[in-house]
Design a protein around this motif. Structure first.
Motif, PDB file in Angstrom:
ATOM      1  N   ALA A 378       0.850  -1.067   0.266  1.00 17.80           N
ATOM      2  CA  ALA A 378      -0.508   0.125  -0.177  1.00 17.80           C
ATOM      3  C   ALA A 378       0.850   1.334   0.294  1.00 17.80           C
ATOM      4  CB  ALA A 378      -1.084  -0.231   1.372  1.00 17.80           C
ATOM      5  N   LEU A 379       1.993   1.275   0.449  1.00 17.07           N
ATOM      6  CA  LEU A 379       3.157   2.433   0.744  1.00 17.07           C
ATOM      7  C   LEU A 379       3.911   2.961  -0.649  1.00 17.07           C
ATOM      8  CD1 LEU A 379       4.455   1.758   4.094  1.00 17.07           C
ATOM      9  CD2 LEU A 379       2.990   3.762   3.773  1.00 17.07           C
ATOM     10  N   VAL A 380       3.667   2.170  -1.303  1.00 14.93           N
ATOM     11  CA  VAL A 380       3.927   2.602  -2.725  1.00 14.93           C
ATOM     12  C   VAL A 380       3.124   2.948  -3.371  1.00 14.93           C
ATOM     13  CG1 VAL A 380       4.297   1.228  -5.506  1.00 14.93           C
ATOM     14  CG2 VAL A 380       5.320   0.293  -3.254  1.00 14.93           C
ATOM     15  N   MET A 381       1.742   3.229  -3.396  1.00 18.24           N
ATOM     16  CA  MET A 381       0.395   4.259  -4.028  1.00 18.24           C
ATOM     17  C   MET A 381       0.925   5.364  -4.238  1.00 18.24           C
ATOM     18  SD  MET A 381      -1.196   2.342  -5.386  1.00 18.24           S
ATOM     19  CE  MET A 381      -2.861   3.834  -5.891  1.00 18.24           C
ATOM     20  N   PRO A 382       1.182   6.286  -3.185  1.00 15.99           N
ATOM     21  CA  PRO A 382       1.771   7.800  -2.697  1.00 15.99           C
ATOM     22  C   PRO A 382       3.041   7.868  -3.199  1.00 15.99           C
ATOM     23  CG  PRO A 382       1.535   7.100  -0.729  1.00 15.99           C
ATOM     24  CD  PRO A 382       1.860   5.521  -1.387  1.00 15.99           C
ATOM     25  N   LEU A 383       4.286   6.746  -3.611  1.00 15.19           N
ATOM     26  CA  LEU A 383       5.098   7.636  -4.599  1.00 15.19           C
ATOM     27  C   LEU A 383       4.304   6.924  -5.680  1.00 15.19           C
ATOM     28  CD1 LEU A 383       8.093   7.727  -4.923  1.00 15.19           C
ATOM     29  CD2 LEU A 383       8.930   5.207  -5.069  1.00 15.19           C
ATOM     30  N   ALA A 384       3.678   5.959  -6.125  1.00 20.98           N
ATOM     31  CA  ALA A 384       3.337   6.196  -7.815  1.00 20.98           C
ATOM     32  C   ALA A 384       2.405   7.393  -7.917  1.00 20.98           C
ATOM     33  CB  ALA A 384       2.335   4.606  -7.592  1.00 20.98           C
ATOM     34  N   ALA A 385       1.654   8.336  -7.073  1.00 20.53           N
ATOM     35  CA  ALA A 385       1.134   9.232  -7.474  1.00 20.53           C
ATOM     36  C   ALA A 385       1.794  10.639  -7.341  1.00 20.53           C
ATOM     37  CB  ALA A 385      -0.260   9.592  -5.999  1.00 20.53           C
ATOM     38  N   ALA A 386       2.557  10.502  -6.438  1.00 18.24           N
ATOM     39  CA  ALA A 386       4.231  11.711  -7.097  1.00 18.24           C
ATOM     40  C   ALA A 386       4.656  11.787  -8.165  1.00 18.24           C
ATOM     41  CB  ALA A 386       4.778  11.528  -5.882  1.00 18.24           C
ATOM     42  N   SER A 387       5.276  10.559  -8.590  1.00 24.16           N
ATOM     43  CA  SER A 387       5.757  10.464  -9.699  1.00 24.16           C
ATOM     44  C   SER A 387       5.329  10.265 -11.485  1.00 24.16           C
ATOM     45  CB  SER A 387       6.190   8.642 -10.316  1.00 24.16           C
ATOM     46  OG  SER A 387       6.588   8.660  -9.089  1.00 24.16           O
ATOM     47  N   LEU A 388       3.297  10.580 -10.522  1.00 20.62           N
ATOM     48  CA  LEU A 388       2.719  10.987 -11.615  1.00 20.62           C
ATOM     49  C   LEU A 388       2.726  12.444 -12.385  1.00 20.62           C
ATOM     50  CD1 LEU A 388       0.411  10.109 -14.145  1.00 20.62           C
ATOM     51  CD2 LEU A 388      -1.300  10.337 -11.987  1.00 20.62           C
ATOM     52  N   ALA A 389       2.334  13.051 -10.538  1.00 24.39           N
ATOM     53  CA  ALA A 389       2.733  14.232 -11.226  1.00 24.39           C
ATOM     54  C   ALA A 389       3.774  14.956 -11.357  1.00 24.39           C
ATOM     55  CB  ALA A 389       2.442  15.024  -9.275  1.00 24.39           C
ATOM     56  N   LEU A 390       4.680  14.226 -11.289  1.00 26.36           N
ATOM     57  CA  LEU A 390       5.832  14.831 -12.096  1.00 26.36           C
ATOM     58  C   LEU A 390       6.115  14.455 -13.043  1.00 26.36           C
ATOM     59  CD1 LEU A 390       9.182  16.085 -11.430  1.00 26.36           C
ATOM     60  CD2 LEU A 390       9.970  13.306 -10.808  1.00 26.36           C
ATOM     61  N   THR A 391       5.989  13.711 -14.319  1.00 24.54           N
ATOM     62  CA  THR A 391       5.273  12.925 -14.935  1.00 24.54           C
ATOM     63  C   THR A 391       5.070  14.497 -15.849  1.00 24.54           C
ATOM     64  OG1 THR A 391       6.350  10.854 -14.457  1.00 24.54           O
ATOM     65  CG2 THR A 391       5.450  11.466 -17.145  1.00 24.54           C
ATOM     66  N   VAL A 392       3.562  14.674 -15.069  1.00 26.02           N
ATOM     67  CA  VAL A 392       3.025  15.368 -16.210  1.00 26.02           C
ATOM     68  C   VAL A 392       3.214  16.823 -15.546  1.00 26.02           C
ATOM     69  CG1 VAL A 392       0.163  16.753 -16.322  1.00 26.02           C
ATOM     70  CG2 VAL A 392       0.919  14.044 -15.294  1.00 26.02           C
ATOM     71  N   GLY A 393       4.213  17.550 -14.505  1.00 25.53           N
ATOM     72  CA  GLY A 393       3.803  18.912 -15.079  1.00 25.53           C
ATOM     73  C   GLY A 393       5.839  18.756 -15.243  1.00 25.53           C
ATOM     74  N   VAL A 394       6.164  17.562 -16.001  1.00 22.53           N
ATOM     75  CA  VAL A 394       7.703  17.556 -17.089  1.00 22.53           C
ATOM     76  C   VAL A 394       6.430  17.979 -18.020  1.00 22.53           C
ATOM     77  CG1 VAL A 394       9.160  16.618 -18.530  1.00 22.53           C
ATOM     78  CG2 VAL A 394       8.880  16.402 -16.087  1.00 22.53           C
ATOM     79  N   VAL A 395       5.656  17.471 -19.114  1.00 20.91           N
ATOM     80  CA  VAL A 395       4.388  17.687 -19.347  1.00 20.91           C
ATOM     81  C   VAL A 395       4.542  19.579 -20.372  1.00 20.91           C
ATOM     82  CG1 VAL A 395       2.657  17.141 -21.011  1.00 20.91           C
ATOM     83  CG2 VAL A 395       3.686  15.199 -19.983  1.00 20.91           C
ATOM     84  N   ASN A 396       3.271  19.682 -19.460  1.00 23.46           N
ATOM     85  CA  ASN A 396       3.016  20.712 -19.256  1.00 23.46           C
ATOM     86  C   ASN A 396       4.394  21.996 -19.054  1.00 23.46           C
ATOM     87  OD1 ASN A 396       0.863  22.964 -17.905  1.00 23.46           O
ATOM     88  ND2 ASN A 396       2.737  23.033 -16.468  1.00 23.46           N
TER      89      ASN A 396
END
Length: 412
Positions: A378-396
Motif C-alpha cells: 500500500a505504501l507504494v501508491m503515494p510514491l506512484a502518485a507523486a511520480s505521476l504528478a512529476l511526469t505530468v509536470g514535465v509535460v506541462n
C-alpha cells in the motif's frame, strides 16, 4: 477634491467571508476519510472502507461538474442551498446505514449519494473571488491580487484537506466512528447554507458574464487545461493513497482510528509552504514550480518505502508536505488562468472533482492492496502518485511558453 478610493477585495467580500468559506469546505474534506473510518469500524474491512470512499468519488465525478455548470447558469445561491440540504440528509443516512444490518450494497448507495450531493464550496469560493478580481478591481491591481487569492485559496484547501482528517480522527477517537459523518452533516447544514446566503453568492452568474460572453464548452478541452486536470487528479491520488496506507500502517499497530491525527504532521509544513507561495518571485514561473514541487513529494515517497516505525513515517509525511501544498497552489493557479470566459465555476468544480475522484479511487485501490498484500504494498501508491504528478509536470513544462509567469489571464 479627493480622488475616490479604489475598491478592494475585502470591501466587496467583507471580513467574515474568508472564515465562512474556510469552514464551509470542511465537510467536503471530511467525507473520504470519514467514510473510510466509518466503514472500517462498522464492517471491519479496510478494503470495504476504501471501496466506499471510491463510491463517494464516483458520486462526485458523476454530478460535481453538473453542479458547477448549474452554478454558472443559475447562480451559486439556489444550487448550494439545494445540494447542501440534500447532502446533510445523505450523510446522516450513511452514518445510520453503516452500523445497521442492511447489506453492504446500501452502504455503497449512501456513499455514492453523499458524493453526488457534495456542495463544492471550495471551487465556488475560487470562482467568486476570481470573478470579483477580474470584473470589479482596477486593472493595475488584478494580477497581484489574483496571485494572492489563489495562493490563499489553495492554502485553505491544503489546510482543510490535511486537518479535515485530523478532525475526523479526533471525533472518531473521542465519540465513535459515526461522529465524523454526523459532524459533517451538521457542518454542511449550517455553514454551507450561510455560504450560499452570503452577499457574494447573489450574482445571477458567478462568472459575471452574459450568455453571449460564455465560451463554448469545447474551450474546456484545451491541452493546457487537460494537463492541469490530470495534475490535480494525481494530487488527489496522493491524498487518498497516503491516507489509506497510513490507516493500514496504524491498523497494524492496533490503532487505525488515530491515522487522521498522525496525518496532520504533513499539514504543518504543507500549509506554511502553501501560504508562502504568494511571496515567491515571478521569475520562479508556474511552469518551473510544478516539476520542482512534485520532485520533493517523490523524495518523500521514497522515504515512505523505508518507514518501519512511527517516527520514520512522520519524517516521510513531513517531507511530502513541503511539496504538496505549493504544488496544489500552482495547479489551481494554472486552472484559474486557463479558465475560458464565463466558465469559472465549471473549471474550478472540475478541478475539485478531479481531486476528489483521485483521492477516492486511490483509497479504494490502496485498501485492496493493504488487505490483500499488506501495508508495504500500500505504501507504494503515494510514491506512484507523486511520480505521476512529476511526469505530468514535465509535460506541462514543455507545452507552456517559456515567458509566461504568474499573471497572464489569456494563458490557456
Amino acid at each position: 477634491m479627493h480622488k475616490p478610493a479604489e475598491p478592494t477585495l475585502i470591501q466587496r467580500t467583507g471580513f467574515l467571508y474568508f472564515p465562512l468559506a474556510l469552514v464551509s469546505r470542511l465537510p467536503y474534506a471530511m467525507m473520504v476519510i470519514g467514510v473510510l473510518t466509518l466503514v472500517v469500524s462498522a464492517r471491519g474491512s479496510v478494503e470495504l472502507g476504501g471501496l466506499n470512499s471510491a463510491a463517494v468519488g464516483l458520486g462526485v465525478a458523476c454530478f460535481g461538474p453538473f453542479i458547477g455548470a448549474a452554478a454558472d447558469r443559475y447562480g451559486q445561491r439556489p444550487v448550494l442551498l439545494i445540494v447542501g440540504a440534500a447532502n446533510s440528509v445523505m450523510l446522516g443516512f450513511l452514518a445510520w446505514v453503516a452500523f445497521s444490518d442492511l447489506p453492504i450494497a446500501w452502504v455503497f448507495l449512501a456513499s455514492f449519494l453523499s458524493g453526488a450531493t457534495a456542495p463544492q464550496t471550495s471551487p465556488m469560493s475560487r470562482s467568486r473571488l476570481v470573478t470579483i478580481v477580474k470584473t470589479e478591481l482596477p486593472p493595475v491591481k488584478r494580477p497581484r491580487t489574483l496571485s494572492n487569492i489563489l495562493a490563499y485559496e489553495s492554502a485553505a484547501d491544503e489546510v482543510i484537506f490535511v486537518f479535515g482528517p485530523v478532525f475526523v480522527g479526533l471525533l472518531a477517537t473521542t465519540m465513535g466512528a459515526w461522529a465524523p459523518i454526523v459532524g459533517a452533516a451538521v457542518l454542511t447544514l449550517i455553514f454551507v447554507t450561510a455560504f450560499a446566503l452570503h452577499r457574494t453568492g447573489s450574482p445571477e452568474r458567478t462568472a459575471g458574464a452574459s450568455i453571449g460572453e460564455v465560451a463554448p464548452s469545447s474551450e474546456l478541452f484545451r491541452p493546457g487545461l487537460i494537463v492541469t486536470v490530470i495534475g490535480i487528479f494525481a494530487v488527489g491520488v496522493f491524498f487518498g493513497s497516503a491516507l489509506t496506507s497510513l490507516t493500514s500502517f496504524m491498523r497494524d499497530r492496533g490503532d487505525a482510528e488515530s491515522a487522521g491525527l498522525f496525518y496532520g504532521v504533513m499539514g504543518v509544513g504543507s500549509a506554511i509552504c502553501a501560504i508562502g507561495v504568494a511571496a515567491l518571485p515571478e521569475r520562479f514561473s508556474l511552469r518551473t514550480r510544478w516539476p520542482i514541487f512534485a520532485a520533493i513529494i517523490v523524495v518523500g515517497g521514497v522515504l515512505l518505502q523505508f518507514a518501519h516505525d512511527i517516527p520514520s513515517m512522520m519524517l516521510a509525511l513531513a517531507v511530502q508536505g513541503i511539496g504538496i501544498g505549493p504544488l496544489l497552489v500552482t495547479l489551481y493557479s494554472f486552472g484559474a488562468l486557463r479558465s475560458p470566459s464565463g466558465r469559472s465555476a465549471t473549471v474550478m468544480t472540475l478541478l475539485g472533482t478531479s481531486l476528489m475522484v483521485g483521492q477516492s479511487a486511490a483509497a479504494a485501490i490502496t485498501g485492496v492492496l493493504a488487505d490483500g498484500r499488506g501495508t508495504a504494498a500500500a505504501l507504494v501508491m503515494p510514491l506512484a502518485a507523486a511520480s505521476l504528478a512529476l511526469t505530468v509536470g514535465v509535460v506541462n513544462f514543455l507545452i507552456t511558453p517559456r515567458d509566461r509567469r504568474l499573471d497572464p489571464p489569456q494563458d490557456r
